[in-house]
Design a protein around this motif. Structure first.
Motif, PDB file in Angstrom:
ATOM      1  N   ASP A  56      35.954  41.428 -27.628  1.00 53.29           N
ATOM      2  CA  ASP A  56      36.034  40.083 -27.076  1.00 53.29           C
ATOM      3  C   ASP A  56      35.706  40.130 -25.588  1.00 53.29           C
ATOM      4  O   ASP A  56      36.002  41.115 -24.905  1.00 53.29           O
ATOM      5  N   HIS A  57      35.111  39.062 -25.101  1.00 53.96           N
ATOM      6  CA  HIS A  57      34.700  39.000 -23.692  1.00 53.96           C
ATOM      7  C   HIS A  57      35.839  39.397 -22.747  1.00 53.96           C
ATOM      8  O   HIS A  57      35.640  40.184 -21.826  1.00 53.96           O
ATOM      9  N   LYS A  58      37.045  38.900 -22.993  1.00 53.03           N
ATOM     10  CA  LYS A  58      38.191  39.186 -22.115  1.00 53.03           C
ATOM     11  C   LYS A  58      38.579  40.657 -22.114  1.00 53.03           C
ATOM     12  O   LYS A  58      39.129  41.161 -21.132  1.00 53.03           O
ATOM     13  N   ASP A  59      38.286  41.375 -23.205  1.00 54.06           N
ATOM     14  CA  ASP A  59      38.695  42.775 -23.306  1.00 54.06           C
ATOM     15  C   ASP A  59      37.796  43.733 -22.534  1.00 54.06           C
ATOM     16  O   ASP A  59      38.136  44.906 -22.363  1.00 54.06           O
ATOM     17  N   TRP A  60      36.646  43.251 -22.036  1.00 49.90           N
ATOM     18  CA  TRP A  60      35.781  44.093 -21.202  1.00 49.90           C
ATOM     19  C   TRP A  60      36.417  44.341 -19.840  1.00 49.90           C
ATOM     20  O   TRP A  60      36.191  45.385 -19.240  1.00 49.90           O
ATOM     21  N   ARG A  61      37.187  43.378 -19.360  1.00 50.41           N
ATOM     22  CA  ARG A  61      37.899  43.487 -18.075  1.00 50.41           C
ATOM     23  C   ARG A  61      36.998  44.004 -16.944  1.00 50.41           C
ATOM     24  O   ARG A  61      37.384  44.882 -16.171  1.00 50.41           O
ATOM     25  N   GLY A  62      35.789  43.482 -16.884  1.00 48.71           N
ATOM     26  CA  GLY A  62      34.873  43.830 -15.798  1.00 48.71           C
ATOM     27  C   GLY A  62      34.085  45.114 -15.983  1.00 48.71           C
ATOM     28  O   GLY A  62      33.272  45.478 -15.137  1.00 48.71           O
ATOM     29  N   VAL A  63      34.305  45.847 -17.070  1.00 56.22           N
ATOM     30  CA  VAL A  63      33.569  47.085 -17.332  1.00 56.22           C
ATOM     31  C   VAL A  63      32.137  46.731 -17.728  1.00 56.22           C
ATOM     32  O   VAL A  63      31.907  45.857 -18.561  1.00 56.22           O
ATOM     33  N   THR A  64      31.152  47.410 -17.121  1.00 63.27           N
ATOM     34  CA  THR A  64      29.747  47.212 -17.444  1.00 63.27           C
ATOM     35  C   THR A  64      29.173  48.537 -17.932  1.00 63.27           C
ATOM     36  O   THR A  64      29.351  49.563 -17.277  1.00 63.27           O
ATOM     37  N   VAL A  65      28.483  48.513 -19.071  1.00 62.73           N
ATOM     38  CA  VAL A  65      27.916  49.736 -19.645  1.00 62.73           C
ATOM     39  C   VAL A  65      26.485  49.483 -20.089  1.00 62.73           C
ATOM     40  O   VAL A  65      26.074  48.343 -20.278  1.00 62.73           O
ATOM     41  N   ASP A  66      25.736  50.576 -20.259  1.00 61.95           N
ATOM     42  CA  ASP A  66      24.449  50.516 -20.942  1.00 61.95           C
ATOM     43  C   ASP A  66      24.489  51.543 -22.071  1.00 61.95           C
ATOM     44  O   ASP A  66      25.533  52.165 -22.303  1.00 61.95           O
ATOM     45  N   ASP A 113      37.296  45.029 -44.086  1.00 67.10           N
ATOM     46  CA  ASP A 113      37.010  43.857 -44.890  1.00 67.10           C
ATOM     47  C   ASP A 113      36.526  44.340 -46.245  1.00 67.10           C
ATOM     48  O   ASP A 113      36.336  45.534 -46.459  1.00 67.10           O
ATOM     49  N   PHE A 114      36.272  43.427 -47.145  1.00 65.35           N
ATOM     50  CA  PHE A 114      35.820  43.778 -48.486  1.00 65.35           C
ATOM     51  C   PHE A 114      34.526  44.585 -48.459  1.00 65.35           C
ATOM     52  O   PHE A 114      34.366  45.558 -49.190  1.00 65.35           O
ATOM     53  N   MET A 115      33.595  44.208 -47.574  1.00 64.74           N
ATOM     54  CA  MET A 115      32.270  44.832 -47.557  1.00 64.74           C
ATOM     55  C   MET A 115      32.054  45.869 -46.461  1.00 64.74           C
ATOM     56  O   MET A 115      31.118  46.642 -46.543  1.00 64.74           O
ATOM     57  N   LYS A 116      32.882  45.874 -45.409  1.00 67.83           N
ATOM     58  CA  LYS A 116      32.611  46.786 -44.307  1.00 67.83           C
ATOM     59  C   LYS A 116      33.875  47.130 -43.549  1.00 67.83           C
ATOM     60  O   LYS A 116      34.901  46.485 -43.693  1.00 67.83           O
ATOM     61  N   THR A 117      33.747  48.164 -42.723  1.00 67.11           N
ATOM     62  CA  THR A 117      34.813  48.580 -41.827  1.00 67.11           C
ATOM     63  C   THR A 117      34.273  48.529 -40.413  1.00 67.11           C
ATOM     64  O   THR A 117      33.155  48.977 -40.142  1.00 67.11           O
ATOM     65  N   SER A 118      35.066  47.979 -39.515  1.00 64.72           N
ATOM     66  CA  SER A 118      34.682  47.925 -38.104  1.00 64.72           C
ATOM     67  C   SER A 118      35.913  48.234 -37.262  1.00 64.72           C
ATOM     68  O   SER A 118      37.002  48.457 -37.791  1.00 64.72           O
ATOM     69  N   ILE A 119      35.727  48.250 -35.958  1.00 65.34           N
ATOM     70  CA  ILE A 119      36.829  48.490 -35.028  1.00 65.34           C
ATOM     71  C   ILE A 119      36.997  47.251 -34.163  1.00 65.34           C
ATOM     72  O   ILE A 119      36.037  46.787 -33.540  1.00 65.34           O
ATOM     73  N   ASP A 120      38.210  46.710 -34.124  1.00 66.30           N
ATOM     74  CA  ASP A 120      38.542  45.609 -33.232  1.00 66.30           C
ATOM     75  C   ASP A 120      39.043  46.239 -31.939  1.00 66.30           C
ATOM     76  O   ASP A 120      40.154  46.779 -31.898  1.00 66.30           O
ATOM     77  N   VAL A 121      38.218  46.221 -30.916  1.00 69.38           N
ATOM     78  CA  VAL A 121      38.518  46.912 -29.666  1.00 69.38           C
ATOM     79  C   VAL A 121      39.483  46.087 -28.814  1.00 69.38           C
ATOM     80  O   VAL A 121      39.268  44.900 -28.600  1.00 69.38           O
ATOM     81  N   LYS A 122      40.529  46.738 -28.343  1.00 65.56           N
ATOM     82  CA  LYS A 122      41.510  46.101 -27.478  1.00 65.56           C
ATOM     83  C   LYS A 122      41.254  46.408 -26.014  1.00 65.56           C
ATOM     84  O   LYS A 122      41.570  45.609 -25.142  1.00 65.56           O
ATOM     85  N   SER A 123      40.720  47.605 -25.742  1.00 64.35           N
ATOM     86  CA  SER A 123      40.341  47.940 -24.363  1.00 64.35           C
ATOM     87  C   SER A 123      39.258  49.012 -24.388  1.00 64.35           C
ATOM     88  O   SER A 123      39.095  49.747 -25.359  1.00 64.35           O
ATOM     89  N   ILE A 124      38.518  49.060 -23.283  1.00 59.38           N
ATOM     90  CA  ILE A 124      37.409  49.999 -23.137  1.00 59.38           C
ATOM     91  C   ILE A 124      37.434  50.543 -21.732  1.00 59.38           C
ATOM     92  O   ILE A 124      37.781  49.839 -20.774  1.00 59.38           O
ATOM     93  N   GLU A 125      37.079  51.827 -21.608  1.00 58.67           N
ATOM     94  CA  GLU A 125      36.980  52.438 -20.281  1.00 58.67           C
ATOM     95  C   GLU A 125      35.815  53.403 -20.254  1.00 58.67           C
ATOM     96  O   GLU A 125      35.451  53.984 -21.272  1.00 58.67           O
TER      97      GLU A 125
END
Length: 105
Positions: free
Chosen positions: A66-76, A90-102
């Motif tokens: 989510d946009h708010k979870d980037w907390r100003g971090v910029t990556v390429d 989910d029924f068809m796929k698995t993903s990761i719901d990211v809470k924070s990134i560094e």
């Protein structure tokens, strides 16, 4: 690393919230809502807030940040990152719901 404490009846339960998954393959084997910490790179965005994450073994998984979870971090696509989140099965796929990134320095 985070420890959660909650009261259940008259007993206090302490639950270790850090999971041992450090690779995409390990994360894929975990149950829904399991907490994970993964290291790798975000290589592309394929729709708003949905990205392709690749770990050191070149295994890929969709991550939602989510946009708010980037907390100003910029990556390429070459920036090494550590993501903290939860497995979302989910029924068809698995993903990761990211809470924070560094960025890994």
């Amino acid at each position: 690393y985070e420890i959660g404490v909650r009261l259940v009846g008259s007993e206090m339960c302490i639950r270790d919230r850090a999971m041992s998954a450090s690779t995409v393959k390990q994360a894929l084997a975990l149950p829904d809502d399991a907490r994970v910490v993964l290291e790798g790179k975000i290589v592309s965005e394929f729709r708003p807030e949905h990205y392709q994450f690749v770990d050191k073994n070149d295994d890929a998984i969709e991550v939602e940040i989510d946009h708010k979870d980037w907390r100003g971090v910029t990556v390429d696509e070459n920036t090494p990152v550590r993501i903290y989140g939860e497995v979302d099965k989910d029924f068809m796929k698995t993903s990761i719901d990211v809470k924070s990134i560094e960025i890994i320095k």
